[in-house]
Design a protein around this motif. Sequence first.
Motif, PDB file in Angstrom:
ATOM      1  N   SER A 128      -2.826  -7.254  -7.993  1.00 47.61           N
ATOM      2  CA  SER A 128      -3.958  -8.133  -7.705  1.00 47.61           C
ATOM      3  C   SER A 128      -3.490  -9.468  -7.136  1.00 47.61           C
ATOM      4  N   ILE A 129      -4.398 -10.406  -7.061  1.00 44.16           N
ATOM      5  CA  ILE A 129      -4.110 -11.708  -6.459  1.00 44.16           C
ATOM      6  C   ILE A 129      -2.918 -12.396  -7.128  1.00 44.16           C
TER       7      ILE A 129
ATOM      8  N   ALA B 256      -3.000  -2.497 -11.516  1.00 45.57           N
ATOM      9  CA  ALA B 256      -4.184  -3.298 -11.183  1.00 45.57           C
ATOM     10  C   ALA B 256      -4.199  -3.522  -9.675  1.00 45.57           C
ATOM     11  N   ALA B 257      -5.391  -3.644  -9.142  1.00 46.32           N
ATOM     12  CA  ALA B 257      -5.581  -3.933  -7.716  1.00 46.32           C
ATOM     13  C   ALA B 257      -6.908  -4.655  -7.557  1.00 46.32           C
ATOM     14  N   ASP B 258      -7.018  -5.435  -6.503  1.00 44.06           N
ATOM     15  CA  ASP B 258      -8.276  -6.090  -6.180  1.00 44.06           C
ATOM     16  C   ASP B 258      -8.394  -6.175  -4.666  1.00 44.06           C
ATOM     17  N   LEU B 259      -9.356  -6.930  -4.181  1.00 44.21           N
ATOM     18  CA  LEU B 259      -9.557  -7.003  -2.733  1.00 44.21           C
ATOM     19  C   LEU B 259      -8.361  -7.586  -1.995  1.00 44.21           C
ATOM     20  N   THR B 260      -7.572  -8.435  -2.651  1.00 43.49           N
ATOM     21  CA  THR B 260      -6.385  -8.959  -1.971  1.00 43.49           C
ATOM     22  C   THR B 260      -5.377  -7.846  -1.699  1.00 43.49           C
ATOM     23  N   THR B 261      -5.349  -6.845  -2.561  1.00 40.98           N
ATOM     24  CA  THR B 261      -4.460  -5.704  -2.342  1.00 40.98           C
ATOM     25  C   THR B 261      -4.867  -4.982  -1.063  1.00 40.98           C
TER      26      THR B 261
ATOM     27  N   PRO C 244      -6.093   2.395  -9.620  1.00 46.97           N
ATOM     28  CA  PRO C 244      -6.683   1.056  -9.476  1.00 46.97           C
ATOM     29  C   PRO C 244      -7.074   0.736  -8.030  1.00 46.97           C
ATOM     30  N   LEU C 245      -6.251   1.132  -7.069  1.00 44.03           N
ATOM     31  CA  LEU C 245      -6.577   0.870  -5.667  1.00 44.03           C
ATOM     32  C   LEU C 245      -7.762   1.715  -5.233  1.00 44.03           C
ATOM     33  N   ARG C 246      -7.753   2.983  -5.577  1.00 42.33           N
ATOM     34  CA  ARG C 246      -8.865   3.862  -5.215  1.00 42.33           C
ATOM     35  C   ARG C 246     -10.182   3.335  -5.798  1.00 42.33           C
ATOM     36  N   SER C 247     -10.123   2.841  -7.026  1.00 42.44           N
ATOM     37  CA  SER C 247     -11.322   2.314  -7.679  1.00 42.44           C
ATOM     38  C   SER C 247     -11.882   1.095  -6.942  1.00 42.44           C
ATOM     39  N   ILE C 248     -11.021   0.140  -6.575  1.00 41.72           N
ATOM     40  CA  ILE C 248     -11.507  -1.058  -5.881  1.00 41.72           C
ATOM     41  C   ILE C 248     -11.996  -0.719  -4.483  1.00 41.72           C
ATOM     42  N   LEU C 249     -11.329   0.203  -3.811  1.00 41.69           N
ATOM     43  CA  LEU C 249     -11.773   0.615  -2.476  1.00 41.69           C
ATOM     44  C   LEU C 249     -13.146   1.261  -2.537  1.00 41.69           C
ATOM     45  N   ASN C 250     -13.356   2.092  -3.531  1.00 44.23           N
ATOM     46  CA  ASN C 250     -14.651   2.754  -3.698  1.00 44.23           C
ATOM     47  C   ASN C 250     -15.737   1.737  -4.043  1.00 44.23           C
ATOM     48  N   ALA C 251     -15.442   0.848  -4.995  1.00 42.66           N
ATOM     49  CA  ALA C 251     -16.425  -0.150  -5.425  1.00 42.66           C
ATOM     50  C   ALA C 251     -16.800  -1.104  -4.293  1.00 42.66           C
ATOM     51  N   ALA C 252     -15.853  -1.443  -3.443  1.00 41.43           N
ATOM     52  CA  ALA C 252     -16.096  -2.390  -2.351  1.00 41.43           C
ATOM     53  C   ALA C 252     -16.636  -1.723  -1.089  1.00 41.43           C
ATOM     54  N   GLY C 253     -16.770  -0.410  -1.105  1.00 35.73           N
ATOM     55  CA  GLY C 253     -17.339   0.293   0.041  1.00 35.73           C
ATOM     56  C   GLY C 253     -16.353   0.651   1.137  1.00 35.73           C
TER      57      GLY C 253
END
Length: 106
Positions: free
Chosen positions: A16-17, A46-51, A78-87
């Motif tokens: 993440s960030i 962990a991953a977030d949009l910065t990833t 974690p990356l797959r989850s944030i990518l899915n959640a963010a569209g």
Amino acid sequence: MAGTRPHTLVLSGDGSIKSAAEIALSLKQALAAHDHIEIDTQALTAADLTTAQSLLSARASAAAAGKTLSLLAPLGPPLRSILNAAGFLAPAQPHRAFWAASSDHA
């Protein structure tokens, strides 16, 4: 420069960030030394949009330099989850092919 064999860069731990500068440096160093980089995200905890932004930026830098950057399948949860959640995995997204080639959503 490396030959035709891809270089694998493993991203691990908190992506993440908190680790954005470290990830960006790892990507920059890999691009400077190799023509084809494969990113393994399975060890991310962990991953977030910065990833996602870091990976897209590195992909653009690779393309501008005549190099390739791809993701190994499957994506880390974690990356797959944030990518899915963010569209990012939605069919209309312009970079969907980059993510989908290595996800369960292809």
